[in-house]
Design an enzyme around this catalytic site. Structure first.
Site, PDB file in Angstrom:
ATOM      1  N   LYS A 131       0.896  -1.340   0.004  1.00  0.00           N
ATOM      2  CA  LYS A 131       0.059   0.089  -0.300  1.00  0.00           C
ATOM      3  C   LYS A 131       0.987   1.353   0.158  1.00  0.00           C
ATOM      4  CE  LYS A 131      -4.069  -1.854   2.199  1.00  0.00           C
ATOM      5  NZ  LYS A 131      -4.749  -1.850   3.683  1.00  0.00           N
TER       6      LYS A 131
ATOM      7  N   ASN B 131      -1.552   0.349   7.371  1.00  0.00           N
ATOM      8  CA  ASN B 131      -1.506  -0.964   7.854  1.00  0.00           C
ATOM      9  C   ASN B 131      -0.596  -1.723   6.461  1.00  0.00           C
ATOM     10  OD1 ASN B 131      -3.485  -1.512   6.102  1.00  0.00           O
ATOM     11  ND2 ASN B 131      -4.736  -2.484   7.463  1.00  0.00           N
TER      12      ASN B 131
ATOM     13  N   TYR C 137     -12.640  -2.496  -2.310  1.00  0.00           N
ATOM     14  CA  TYR C 137     -13.040  -2.447  -1.019  1.00  0.00           C
ATOM     15  C   TYR C 137     -14.767  -2.319  -1.058  1.00  0.00           C
ATOM     16  CZ  TYR C 137      -8.977  -2.016   1.291  1.00  0.00           C
ATOM     17  OH  TYR C 137      -7.405  -2.207   1.750  1.00  0.00           O
TER      18      TYR C 137
ATOM     19  N   ARG D 117       2.410  -5.766   9.784  1.00  0.00           N
ATOM     20  CA  ARG D 117       1.361  -4.763  10.317  1.00  0.00           C
ATOM     21  C   ARG D 117       2.143  -4.265  11.634  1.00  0.00           C
ATOM     22  NH1 ARG D 117      -4.313  -6.873   7.934  1.00  0.00           N
ATOM     23  NH2 ARG D 117      -4.329  -5.533   5.988  1.00  0.00           N
TER      24      ARG D 117
ATOM     25  N   GLU E 224     -10.478 -10.955  -6.003  1.00  0.00           N
ATOM     26  CA  GLU E 224      -9.805  -9.829  -6.023  1.00  0.00           C
ATOM     27  C   GLU E 224      -8.620 -10.038  -7.143  1.00  0.00           C
ATOM     28  OE1 GLU E 224      -9.878  -8.615  -1.289  1.00  0.00           O
ATOM     29  OE2 GLU E 224      -8.159  -9.789  -2.097  1.00  0.00           O
TER      30      GLU E 224
ATOM     31  N   ARG F 206      -1.543 -14.181   5.465  1.00  0.00           N
ATOM     32  CA  ARG F 206      -2.445 -13.364   6.483  1.00  0.00           C
ATOM     33  C   ARG F 206      -1.587 -13.382   7.852  1.00  0.00           C
ATOM     34  NH1 ARG F 206      -6.929  -9.923   5.289  1.00  0.00           N
ATOM     35  NH2 ARG F 206      -7.713 -10.426   7.444  1.00  0.00           N
TER      36      ARG F 206
ATOM     37  N   HIS G  75      -2.170  -5.133   1.947  1.00  0.00           N
ATOM     38  CA  HIS G  75      -3.586  -5.714   1.676  1.00  0.00           C
ATOM     39  C   HIS G  75      -2.980  -7.161   1.312  1.00  0.00           C
ATOM     40  CE1 HIS G  75      -7.670  -7.273   0.614  1.00  0.00           C
ATOM     41  NE2 HIS G  75      -6.873  -7.825  -0.427  1.00  0.00           N
TER      42      HIS G  75
ATOM     43  N   THR H 281      -5.520  -6.407  11.140  1.00  0.00           N
ATOM     44  CA  THR H 281      -5.845  -5.316  10.435  1.00  0.00           C
ATOM     45  C   THR H 281      -5.313  -4.133  11.159  1.00  0.00           C
ATOM     46  OG1 THR H 281      -7.863  -6.356   9.853  1.00  0.00           O
ATOM     47  CG2 THR H 281      -7.644  -4.035   9.330  1.00  0.00           C
TER      48      THR H 281
ATOM     49  N   PHE I 168     -15.363   4.913   7.477  1.00  0.00           N
ATOM     50  CA  PHE I 168     -14.078   5.510   6.942  1.00  0.00           C
ATOM     51  C   PHE I 168     -13.819   5.030   5.316  1.00  0.00           C
ATOM     52  CE2 PHE I 168     -14.189   1.129   9.003  1.00  0.00           C
ATOM     53  CZ  PHE I 168     -13.807   0.310   7.864  1.00  0.00           C
TER      54      PHE I 168
HETATM   55  P1  DAT Z   1      -7.881  -6.307   6.544  1.00  0.00           P
HETATM   56  O1  DAT Z   1      -7.185  -5.168   5.318  1.00  0.00           O
HETATM   57  O2  DAT Z   1      -7.059  -7.081   7.372  1.00  0.00           O
HETATM   58  O3  DAT Z   1      -8.475  -7.444   5.647  1.00  0.00           O
HETATM   59  P2  DAT Z   1     -10.745  -5.422   6.518  1.00  0.00           P
HETATM   60  O4  DAT Z   1     -11.239  -5.908   5.119  1.00  0.00           O
HETATM   61  O5  DAT Z   1     -11.483  -5.506   7.535  1.00  0.00           O
HETATM   62  O6  DAT Z   1      -9.101  -5.757   6.902  1.00  0.00           O
HETATM   63  O7  DAT Z   1     -10.583  -3.774   6.050  1.00  0.00           O
HETATM   64  C1  DAT Z   1      -9.879  -3.193   4.829  1.00  0.00           C
HETATM   65  C2  DAT Z   1      -9.189  -2.156   5.321  1.00  0.00           C
HETATM   66  O8  DAT Z   1     -10.021  -0.887   5.826  1.00  0.00           O
HETATM   67  C3  DAT Z   1      -7.905  -2.252   6.345  1.00  0.00           C
HETATM   68  O9  DAT Z   1      -6.948  -2.752   5.832  1.00  0.00           O
HETATM   69  C4  DAT Z   1      -7.959  -0.826   6.702  1.00  0.00           C
HETATM   70  C5  DAT Z   1      -9.200  -0.277   6.645  1.00  0.00           C
HETATM   71  N1  DAT Z   1     -10.179  -0.282   7.966  1.00  0.00           N
HETATM   72  C6  DAT Z   1     -10.546  -1.396   8.427  1.00  0.00           C
HETATM   73  N2  DAT Z   1     -11.171  -1.059   9.942  1.00  0.00           N
HETATM   74  C7  DAT Z   1     -10.811   0.260   9.791  1.00  0.00           C
HETATM   75  C8  DAT Z   1     -11.278   1.158  10.970  1.00  0.00           C
HETATM   76  N3  DAT Z   1     -11.912   0.698  11.925  1.00  0.00           N
HETATM   77  N4  DAT Z   1     -10.785   2.491  10.854  1.00  0.00           N
HETATM   78  C9  DAT Z   1     -10.167   2.907   9.643  1.00  0.00           C
HETATM   79  N5  DAT Z   1      -9.793   2.131   8.598  1.00  0.00           N
HETATM   80  C10 DAT Z   1     -10.293   0.636   8.732  1.00  0.00           C
HETATM   81 MG    MG Z   2     -10.143  -7.411   4.370  1.00  0.00          MG
END
Ligand code: DAT
Ligand code: MG
Length: 166
Positions: free
Chosen positions: A11, A123, A51, A109, A137, A92, A126, A98, A59
């Protein structure tokens, strides 16, 4: 152990902070094959399709800006497809949770991610979370011709999403 393909995106925060090599170094001991790799200038449509399941989250807009590099002034991300036994879960695991502050400190991370003072979750990378997500994806980010092995196409939606996103 099933052979799987998984999508990794390095990222914009990692690009900006010069951690691209370190992220790859931490994934390399998994001894997975890289079957696709490219620099991608992320369009808004691609970011939103990637996403799509989070579009109701408060967010979401910031997340789209983040993936597009708008928060870091970067112009590309590095997208990779790793292939091998249990690739999804193992990547992962190395990536970590996350939230960077909740991630295991030895994970990518946990070691390299951070929450900025502005509250942005940086973080670093991805990684696809499960087989269905991985197929969707990979079909979104790569054409079959860009991959060194055939990866099964995802459920019908992905093709439509891909052509819309590009
Ligand atoms: P991951 O990237 O671990 O699969 P996710 O799919 O739940 O996590 O979320 C995708 C992305 O969204 C994550 O990398 C960062 C952002 N994100 C997730 N939860 C968040 C939060 N509570 N506040 C801000 N950004 C968030
Ligand atoms: Mg995810």
């Amino acid at each position: 152990m099933a052979e799987q393909a998984t999508l990794v995106i390095i990222k914009p925060d990692a690009i900006k902070r010069g951690m691209m090599g370190e992220v790859l170094s931490r994934l390399e001991p998994l001894h997975l094959e890289i079957i696709g790799a490219k620099a991608v200038r992320v369009s808004q449509a691609l970011a939103e399709a990637h996403y799509q399941d989070l579009r109701q989250k408060p967010f979401f807009r910031e997340l789209i800006d983040y993936l597009q590099g708008k928060l870091h002034g970067t112009s590309f991300v590095l997208a990779l497809v790793f292939w091998g036994p249990d690739a999804i879960e193992r990547v992962r695991q190395v990536a970590g949770a996350t939230h960077p502050e909740q991630a295991d400190p030895v994970s990518i991370r946990g070691a390299l991610g951070r929450m900025t003072s502005a509250g942005v979750m940086e973080n670093v990378l991805h990684a696809s979370a499960d087989p269905q997500e991985a197929l969707r994806e990979i079909a979104l980010w790569f054409t079959p011709q860009e991959l060194l092995r055939p990866v099964p196409t995802s459920r019908s939606g992905s093709i439509r999403i891909r052509s819309k996103a590009r």
